[in-house]
Design an enzyme around this catalytic site. Structure first.
Site, PDB file in Angstrom:
ATOM      1  N   PRO A  71     -16.794   7.631  14.308  1.00 55.44           N
ATOM      2  CA  PRO A  71     -17.746   7.201  13.811  1.00 55.44           C
ATOM      3  C   PRO A  71     -18.757   7.159  14.625  1.00 55.44           C
ATOM      4  O   PRO A  71     -18.783   6.450  15.871  1.00 55.44           O
ATOM      5  CB  PRO A  71     -17.169   5.962  13.202  1.00 55.44           C
ATOM      6  N   GLU A  72     -19.997   7.736  14.196  1.00 55.95           N
ATOM      7  CA  GLU A  72     -21.281   7.541  15.207  1.00 55.95           C
ATOM      8  C   GLU A  72     -22.359   6.862  14.756  1.00 55.95           C
ATOM      9  O   GLU A  72     -21.880   6.033  13.534  1.00 55.95           O
ATOM     10  CB  GLU A  72     -21.627   8.894  15.396  1.00 55.95           C
ATOM     11  N   LYS A  83     -23.442   1.417  18.557  1.00 61.85           N
ATOM     12  CA  LYS A  83     -22.311   1.751  17.592  1.00 61.85           C
ATOM     13  C   LYS A  83     -21.433   0.530  17.558  1.00 61.85           C
ATOM     14  O   LYS A  83     -20.278   0.407  16.986  1.00 61.85           O
ATOM     15  CB  LYS A  83     -21.281   2.917  17.987  1.00 61.85           C
ATOM     16  N   ARG A 131     -17.197  18.052  25.712  1.00 59.19           N
ATOM     17  CA  ARG A 131     -17.178  18.111  24.499  1.00 59.19           C
ATOM     18  C   ARG A 131     -17.609  19.362  23.835  1.00 59.19           C
ATOM     19  O   ARG A 131     -18.350  20.158  24.383  1.00 59.19           O
ATOM     20  CB  ARG A 131     -18.323  17.059  24.131  1.00 59.19           C
TER      21      ARG A 131
END
Length: 269
Positions: free
Chosen positions: A2-3, A57, A259
């Site tokens: 979740p961002e 976040k 990434r």
């Protein structure tokens, strides 16, 4: 993972059910998350919820005597459910409310966190964070100034929380595509025009994702159990080998900062 849009979607979803309501007690079924669930949370009793805020976040639940700080980790989600709904395998924390509902935290991978702070200004996990990307403090002038003499590649640079919070992997990929900027350029090569366009694009991409309920790729669900729908609008993220939605060329994938990075060599330069 979740961002920012997913966390903001969660905040907006739970806020009407929690603010002004009373937490009667907490149920912690498995406190072995990224960090152990704070003892103060396990001892909660009849606490009025004053506000639900977000920083980066982290979700911040304000009570009269302190703050519950929630991080969703890699696979966490929050749902509002009836108190009688039986817990399932990965349901680790409940906040039981006075109106018969529960805020239930589900996290298959257990990389999330439930922390406590008496004073947010002295909270270590919130220290040294950059500006919020949707705030006025984050703009093209700020981005251009910070890019000066930066040899770090643009995409990993954007994902540094000391520069700006909440621009995670999905949205860094999408913003760079929309701004027509190659992700493996050094940050110092950004022109002033590109910096202004990139800052504006980051805001638009994040805001659009929030409007669509975030991006569900695997585990994330909104507070009502529905998925986020922004995944249907992704231009490059997770689309390696597929045709670009703009030019038809093949989307490529490389690793930057460990990434996965997705881009169109024709549309980005």
């Amino acid at each position: 993972m979740p961002e920012l849009p997913e966390v903001e979607t969660s905040r907006r979803g739970i806020e009407p059910h929690l603010v002004g309501n009373v937490i009667q007690y907490a149920v912690v079924r498995n406190g072995r998350l990224r960090w152990p669930v704070a003892e103060e949370i396990m001892k909660l009793s009849d606490q009025l919820v004053l506000s639900i805020q977000r920083r980066a976040k982290y979700l911040l639940i304000e009570l009269a005597n302190g703050w519950i700080i929630v991080h969703l980790g890699m696979s966490g989600s929050l749902r509002i459910l009836p108190e009688e709904r039986p817990a399932e395998k990965h349901d680790h924390v409940d906040l039981v409310m006075a109106d018969g509902k529960v805020l239930r935290y589900t996290d298959p991978r257990r990389f999330g966190a439930w922390l406590w702070s008496d004073d947010l200004e002295r909270c270590s996990v919130l220290a040294h964070l950059g500006p919020e990307p949707l705030s006025d403090d984050f703009n093209g002038f700020y981005l251009y100034t910070r890019s000066s003499n930066k040899k770090t590649l643009i995409k990993p640079w954007l994902m540094d929380n000391k520069l700006v919070v909440g621009v995670g992997n999905i949205y860094a990929n999408e913003a760079l595509f929309t701004a027509h900027i190659q992700p493996d350029r050094p940050a110092q090569t950004l022109t002033e025009r590109e910096a202004h366009l990139l800052a504006e694009t980051i805001k638009k991409v994040l805001q659009r994702s929030i409007e669509r309920g975030g991006t569900t790729l695997r585990d994330f669900l909104q507070s009502d159990g529905k998925p986020g729908y922004f995944a249907q609008e992704l231009f490059v993220y997770g689309r390696a080998g597929e045709p670009c939605r703009i030019c038809g060329e093949q989307i490529e994938s490389i690793k930057l900062g460990q990434r996965s990075t997705f881009f169109c060599r024709h549309c980005q330069y």
